[in-house]
Enzyme design. Structure first.
Site, PDB file in Angstrom:
ATOM      1  N   GLU A  45      -7.294   4.760  -6.764  1.00 49.65           N
ATOM      2  CA  GLU A  45      -7.907   6.034  -6.409  1.00 49.65           C
ATOM      3  C   GLU A  45      -9.395   5.768  -6.545  1.00 49.65           C
ATOM      4  OE1 GLU A  45      -6.690   8.792  -5.250  1.00 49.65           O
ATOM      5  OE2 GLU A  45      -4.587   8.234  -5.384  1.00 49.65           O
ATOM      6  N   ILE A  73       2.014   0.367  -6.468  1.00 51.59           N
ATOM      7  CA  ILE A  73       1.768  -0.740  -7.413  1.00 51.59           C
ATOM      8  C   ILE A  73       2.351  -0.442  -8.793  1.00 51.59           C
ATOM      9  CG2 ILE A  73      -0.262  -1.698  -6.247  1.00 51.59           C
ATOM     10  CD1 ILE A  73      -1.978  -0.229  -8.407  1.00 51.59           C
ATOM     11  N   THR A 113     -15.852  -2.096  -9.683  1.00 55.26           N
ATOM     12  CA  THR A 113     -17.053  -1.389  -9.248  1.00 55.26           C
ATOM     13  C   THR A 113     -18.200  -1.519 -10.254  1.00 55.26           C
ATOM     14  OG1 THR A 113     -17.891   0.868  -8.942  1.00 55.26           O
ATOM     15  CG2 THR A 113     -15.936   0.669 -10.255  1.00 55.26           C
ATOM     16  N   ASP A 114     -19.424  -1.336  -9.768  1.00 55.94           N
ATOM     17  CA  ASP A 114     -20.582  -1.319 -10.679  1.00 55.94           C
ATOM     18  C   ASP A 114     -20.625  -0.035 -11.510  1.00 55.94           C
ATOM     19  OD1 ASP A 114     -21.273   0.479  -8.655  1.00 55.94           O
ATOM     20  OD2 ASP A 114     -23.202  -0.440  -8.192  1.00 55.94           O
ATOM     21  N   GLU A 115     -19.801   0.961 -11.116  1.00 55.59           N
ATOM     22  CA  GLU A 115     -19.880   2.259 -11.811  1.00 55.59           C
ATOM     23  C   GLU A 115     -19.412   2.165 -13.262  1.00 55.59           C
ATOM     24  OE1 GLU A 115     -18.775   5.653  -9.446  1.00 55.59           O
ATOM     25  OE2 GLU A 115     -19.121   4.557  -7.599  1.00 55.59           O
ATOM     26  N   ARG A 134     -28.431   4.401  -4.982  1.00 60.04           N
ATOM     27  CA  ARG A 134     -27.276   3.517  -4.887  1.00 60.04           C
ATOM     28  C   ARG A 134     -27.739   2.210  -4.247  1.00 60.04           C
ATOM     29  NH1 ARG A 134     -25.932   6.811  -7.900  1.00 60.04           N
ATOM     30  NH2 ARG A 134     -24.037   8.051  -8.021  1.00 60.04           N
ATOM     31  N   SER A 185     -11.471   4.978 -15.541  1.00 65.28           N
ATOM     32  CA  SER A 185     -10.166   4.363 -15.245  1.00 65.28           C
ATOM     33  C   SER A 185     -10.358   2.934 -14.717  1.00 65.28           C
ATOM     34  CB  SER A 185      -9.367   5.223 -14.258  1.00 65.28           C
ATOM     35  OG  SER A 185     -10.003   5.262 -13.000  1.00 65.28           O
ATOM     36  N   LYS A 186     -11.411   2.708 -13.948  1.00 62.00           N
ATOM     37  CA  LYS A 186     -11.682   1.343 -13.480  1.00 62.00           C
ATOM     38  C   LYS A 186     -12.092   0.456 -14.662  1.00 62.00           C
ATOM     39  CE  LYS A 186     -11.713  -0.151  -9.836  1.00 62.00           C
ATOM     40  NZ  LYS A 186     -10.640  -0.757  -8.984  1.00 62.00           N
ATOM     41  N   ASN A 214     -30.609   8.613  -2.081  1.00 62.36           N
ATOM     42  CA  ASN A 214     -29.671   9.229  -1.134  1.00 62.36           C
ATOM     43  C   ASN A 214     -30.394   9.939   0.012  1.00 62.36           C
ATOM     44  OD1 ASN A 214     -27.509   8.385  -2.645  1.00 62.36           O
ATOM     45  ND2 ASN A 214     -27.219  10.333  -3.697  1.00 62.36           N
ATOM     46  N   ASP A 249       0.857  -1.198   0.000  1.00 63.06           N
ATOM     47  CA  ASP A 249       0.000   0.000   0.000  1.00 63.06           C
ATOM     48  C   ASP A 249       0.893   1.249   0.000  1.00 63.06           C
ATOM     49  OD1 ASP A 249      -3.235   0.515   1.093  1.00 63.06           O
ATOM     50  OD2 ASP A 249      -1.821   2.198   0.963  1.00 63.06           O
ATOM     51  N   TYR A 293     -13.148   8.467 -12.687  1.00 62.32           N
ATOM     52  CA  TYR A 293     -12.954   7.296 -11.815  1.00 62.32           C
ATOM     53  C   TYR A 293     -13.449   6.023 -12.508  1.00 62.32           C
ATOM     54  CZ  TYR A 293     -14.193   3.788  -8.307  1.00 62.32           C
ATOM     55  OH  TYR A 293     -14.346   2.600  -7.631  1.00 62.32           O
ATOM     56  N   TYR A 338     -26.283  16.091  -2.515  1.00 61.18           N
ATOM     57  CA  TYR A 338     -26.108  16.624  -3.873  1.00 61.18           C
ATOM     58  C   TYR A 338     -27.429  16.656  -4.640  1.00 61.18           C
ATOM     59  CZ  TYR A 338     -21.037  15.593  -3.388  1.00 61.18           C
ATOM     60  OH  TYR A 338     -19.732  15.526  -2.989  1.00 61.18           O
TER      61      TYR A 338
HETATM   62  P1  NAD Z   1      -9.821   3.428  -0.593  1.00 55.10           P
HETATM   63  O1  NAD Z   1      -9.632   4.700  -1.344  1.00 55.10           O
HETATM   64  O2  NAD Z   1     -10.407   3.463   0.778  1.00 55.10           O
HETATM   65  O3  NAD Z   1      -8.425   2.674  -0.463  1.00 55.10           O
HETATM   66  C1  NAD Z   1      -7.505   2.605  -1.516  1.00 55.10           C
HETATM   67  C2  NAD Z   1      -6.178   2.106  -0.951  1.00 55.10           C
HETATM   68  O4  NAD Z   1      -5.245   1.982  -2.039  1.00 55.10           O
HETATM   69  C3  NAD Z   1      -5.539   3.073   0.056  1.00 55.10           C
HETATM   70  O5  NAD Z   1      -5.027   2.353   1.151  1.00 55.10           O
HETATM   71  C4  NAD Z   1      -4.402   3.724  -0.732  1.00 55.10           C
HETATM   72  O6  NAD Z   1      -3.298   4.102   0.085  1.00 55.10           O
HETATM   73  C5  NAD Z   1      -4.016   2.599  -1.682  1.00 55.10           C
HETATM   74  N1  NAD Z   1      -3.391   3.084  -2.921  1.00 55.10           N
HETATM   75  C6  NAD Z   1      -3.820   4.096  -3.719  1.00 55.10           C
HETATM   76  N2  NAD Z   1      -2.971   4.267  -4.756  1.00 55.10           N
HETATM   77  C7  NAD Z   1      -2.000   3.322  -4.607  1.00 55.10           C
HETATM   78  C8  NAD Z   1      -0.854   2.968  -5.356  1.00 55.10           C
HETATM   79  N3  NAD Z   1      -0.526   3.622  -6.501  1.00 55.10           N
HETATM   80  N4  NAD Z   1      -0.066   1.951  -4.936  1.00 55.10           N
HETATM   81  C9  NAD Z   1      -0.386   1.285  -3.794  1.00 55.10           C
HETATM   82  N5  NAD Z   1      -1.454   1.579  -3.033  1.00 55.10           N
HETATM   83  C10 NAD Z   1      -2.256   2.584  -3.433  1.00 55.10           C
HETATM   84  O7  NAD Z   1     -10.677   2.499  -1.563  1.00 55.10           O
HETATM   85  P2  NAD Z   1     -11.777   1.392  -1.210  1.00 55.10           P
HETATM   86  O8  NAD Z   1     -13.084   2.056  -1.048  1.00 55.10           O
HETATM   87  O9  NAD Z   1     -11.250   0.523  -0.143  1.00 55.10           O
HETATM   88  O10 NAD Z   1     -11.830   0.586  -2.567  1.00 55.10           O
HETATM   89  C11 NAD Z   1     -10.982  -0.533  -2.793  1.00 55.10           C
HETATM   90  C12 NAD Z   1     -11.253  -1.073  -4.195  1.00 55.10           C
HETATM   91  O11 NAD Z   1     -12.611  -1.470  -4.301  1.00 55.10           O
HETATM   92  C13 NAD Z   1     -11.025  -0.054  -5.302  1.00 55.10           C
HETATM   93  O12 NAD Z   1     -10.410  -0.695  -6.382  1.00 55.10           O
HETATM   94  C14 NAD Z   1     -12.414   0.422  -5.660  1.00 55.10           C
HETATM   95  O13 NAD Z   1     -12.474   0.799  -7.019  1.00 55.10           O
HETATM   96  C15 NAD Z   1     -13.226  -0.827  -5.402  1.00 55.10           C
HETATM   97  N6  NAD Z   1     -14.628  -0.621  -5.034  1.00 55.10           N
HETATM   98  C16 NAD Z   1     -14.973   0.240  -4.026  1.00 55.10           C
HETATM   99  C17 NAD Z   1     -16.305   0.383  -3.667  1.00 55.10           C
HETATM  100  C18 NAD Z   1     -16.732   1.287  -2.521  1.00 55.10           C
HETATM  101  O14 NAD Z   1     -17.937   1.450  -2.288  1.00 55.10           O
HETATM  102  N7  NAD Z   1     -15.817   1.849  -1.759  1.00 55.10           N
HETATM  103  C19 NAD Z   1     -17.296  -0.337  -4.335  1.00 55.10           C
HETATM  104  C20 NAD Z   1     -16.912  -1.202  -5.357  1.00 55.10           C
HETATM  105  C21 NAD Z   1     -15.581  -1.341  -5.686  1.00 55.10           C
HETATM  106  P1  TYD Z   2     -20.150   8.313  -2.678  1.00 51.49           P
HETATM  107  O1  TYD Z   2     -20.101   7.786  -1.298  1.00 51.49           O
HETATM  108  O2  TYD Z   2     -19.160   9.343  -3.096  1.00 51.49           O
HETATM  109  O3  TYD Z   2     -20.084   7.037  -3.658  1.00 51.49           O
HETATM  110  P2  TYD Z   2     -20.283   6.953  -5.281  1.00 51.49           P
HETATM  111  O4  TYD Z   2     -20.195   8.299  -5.876  1.00 51.49           O
HETATM  112  O5  TYD Z   2     -19.117   6.108  -5.652  1.00 51.49           O
HETATM  113  O6  TYD Z   2     -21.607   6.292  -5.476  1.00 51.49           O
HETATM  114  O7  TYD Z   2     -21.590   8.903  -2.959  1.00 51.49           O
HETATM  115  C1  TYD Z   2     -22.761   8.120  -2.822  1.00 51.49           C
HETATM  116  C2  TYD Z   2     -23.934   8.950  -3.291  1.00 51.49           C
HETATM  117  O8  TYD Z   2     -24.103  10.045  -2.398  1.00 51.49           O
HETATM  118  C3  TYD Z   2     -23.728   9.577  -4.667  1.00 51.49           C
HETATM  119  O9  TYD Z   2     -24.990   9.600  -5.352  1.00 51.49           O
HETATM  120  C4  TYD Z   2     -23.283  10.995  -4.372  1.00 51.49           C
HETATM  121  C5  TYD Z   2     -24.010  11.311  -3.066  1.00 51.49           C
HETATM  122  N1  TYD Z   2     -23.307  12.240  -2.147  1.00 51.49           N
HETATM  123  C6  TYD Z   2     -24.001  13.336  -1.612  1.00 51.49           C
HETATM  124  O10 TYD Z   2     -25.180  13.559  -1.900  1.00 51.49           O
HETATM  125  N2  TYD Z   2     -23.321  14.160  -0.749  1.00 51.49           N
HETATM  126  C7  TYD Z   2     -22.027  13.963  -0.432  1.00 51.49           C
HETATM  127  O11 TYD Z   2     -21.449  14.785   0.355  1.00 51.49           O
HETATM  128  C8  TYD Z   2     -21.328  12.826  -0.964  1.00 51.49           C
HETATM  129  C9  TYD Z   2     -19.891  12.560  -0.615  1.00 51.49           C
HETATM  130  C10 TYD Z   2     -22.028  11.976  -1.813  1.00 51.49           C
END
Ligand code: NAD
Ligand code: TYD
Length: 363
Positions: free
Chosen positions: A96, A72, A144-146, A234, A173-174, A269, A45, A170, A227
């Protein structure tokens, strides 16, 4: 077969967990080390703003645990770790991950999500090709589903064959990284597995995301910024259920396949924020403002804001026996309780850098 049975008679694995100090990665590392104590866990990490070594504090010093701070995109480092640690499984979380940050500055998303994933795939390909018996090797690409874009109100939920239509830097890139993981299976036979999951929530969630942001702002008596019209939908999944799904995919998934993971919890939301307010009113002894609903404010919408996400998780249910186990109400209660008990975790994250980010997004 239920995925619970994969624990029996298995050979210990040696995992490289990228992004293991982030939200889902850290939950996964805790889940995995509790369940498969004989497995080796090597965490790679970079500790960006979203990474937090404290998330793994209880595991430091354990024999089967190693933390490496590194990027990475650093091919040399990845090569060394794969070889030295005899890694057979990559669980790739590093990314990211925040849409609003990708709008402010997309470059880091291309670097980590696309180039970083490519670097890992290339390193793993060569490592895998040099083994005598690599049948059990796996590269789990967590996505991600996005990537599927935005759904209209009556459209069916995303399946594994839904076309890709990413709308933010985002998700674009995914999507790019998903295509690479797919291509490495089809071209080289690298045993990649792709998962596309809906929105997660739970412990260790960085304050910038909707649910932790709302919890923390309620605890501080600050406005709750929703927002646009708050009608975006979601599909929420408690993070431990996501970890269980990834376990099922690593052990039972077919290389080259994609699995959609979702909570079957589609919520607007504004309704989610109102529910959180009620839970917080009930659970928090001392709130600066009560009831919390008074704090809700509608703010300028996110550019290109996807209207609705929803996952059809039929494939993982029928093929691997996975289903979510935590209801939304229960998961939100656990999450609120966690933020109530862990002020020492989230307070230091509200740094000067975070405040500057906050001002930019919510100005
Ligand atoms: P996060 O942002 O909380 O954590 C990302 C981690 O990756 C951090 O610890 C960061 O330090 C590390 N990182 C970033 N750039 C790096 C690099 N270049 N080299 C090494 N480490 C690096 O993210 P998360 O919410 O835990 O998401 C994890 C994965 O799951 C991501 O790939 C995200 O796309 C995917 N995902 C997230 C969600 C969600 O709701 N959070 C849903 C579906 C999929
Ligand atoms: P978020 O947690 O950023 O996840 P994602 O954009 O990956 O779905 O946001 C979840 C939903 O909440 C999204 O529709 C954007 C909305 N949102 C707000 O309305 N206010 C906020 O301050 C944030 C961070 C998100």
């Amino acid at each position: 077969m239920s995925h619970r049975e994969y624990g029996k008679n298995r050979k210990p694995r040696r995992l490289l967990v990228t992004g293991g100090a982030g939200f889902i990665g850290a939950n996964f590392v805790h889940y995995w080390s509790a369940r498969y104590a004989s497995d080796r866990l090597v965490i790679l990490d970079a500790l960006t703003y979203a990474g937090n070594r404290n998330n793994l504090r209880e595991l430091e010093g354990r024999e089967n645990f190693r933390f490496v701070q590194g990027n990475i995109c650093d091919r040399h480092l990845v090569d060394i770790l794969l070889k030295e640690e005899a890694i057979d499984t990559i669980a790739h979380f590093a990314a990211e991950s925040h849409v609003d940050r990708s709008i402010l500055g997309p470059a880091a998303f291309i670097e980590t999500n696309v180039i970083g994933t490519f670097t890992l795939l290339e390193a793993f390909r060569q490592h895998w090709q040099s083994q005598q018996n690599p049948e059990e090797y796996r590269f789990l690409h967590v996505s991600t589903d996005e990537v599927y874009g935005s759904l209209g109100p009556d459209e069916p939920a995303f399946t594994e064959t839904s076309p890709y239509a990413p709308n933010s830097p985002y998700s674009a890139s995914k999507a790019g990284s998903d295509h690479l993981a797919r291509a490495y299976f089809h071209t080289y036979g690298v045993p990649t597995l792709i998962t596309n999951c809906s929105n997660n929530y739970g412990p260790y969630h960085f304050p910038e995301k909707l649910i932790p942001l709302m919890c923390i702002n309620m605890l501080l008596g600050k406005p709750l910024p929703v927002y646009g019209d708050g009608q975006n939908i979601r599909d929420w999944l408690y993070v431990t259920d996501h970890c269980r799904a990834l376990d099922a995919v690593i052990h039972g998934g077919k290389p080259g396949e994609t699995y959609n993971i979702g909570g079957n919890n589609q919520v607007k939301n504004i309704d989610l924020v109102r529910t959180l307010c009620k839970i917080m009113d009930e659970m928090a002894p001392n709130l600066p403002v009560r009831p919390c609903e008074q704090l809700i404010v509608f703010v300028k919408d996110r550019p290109g804001h996807d209207r609705r996400y929803a996952i059809d998780a039929t494939k993982i249910k029928t093929e691997l026996g996975w289903m979510p186990s935590v209801t939304l109400e229960e998961g939100l209660r656990r999450t609120v309780e966690w933020y109530l008990k862990h002020e020492d975790w989230w307070k230091p994250l509200l740094s000067e850098e975070y405040q500057a980010y906050y001002r930019k997004v919510y100005a």
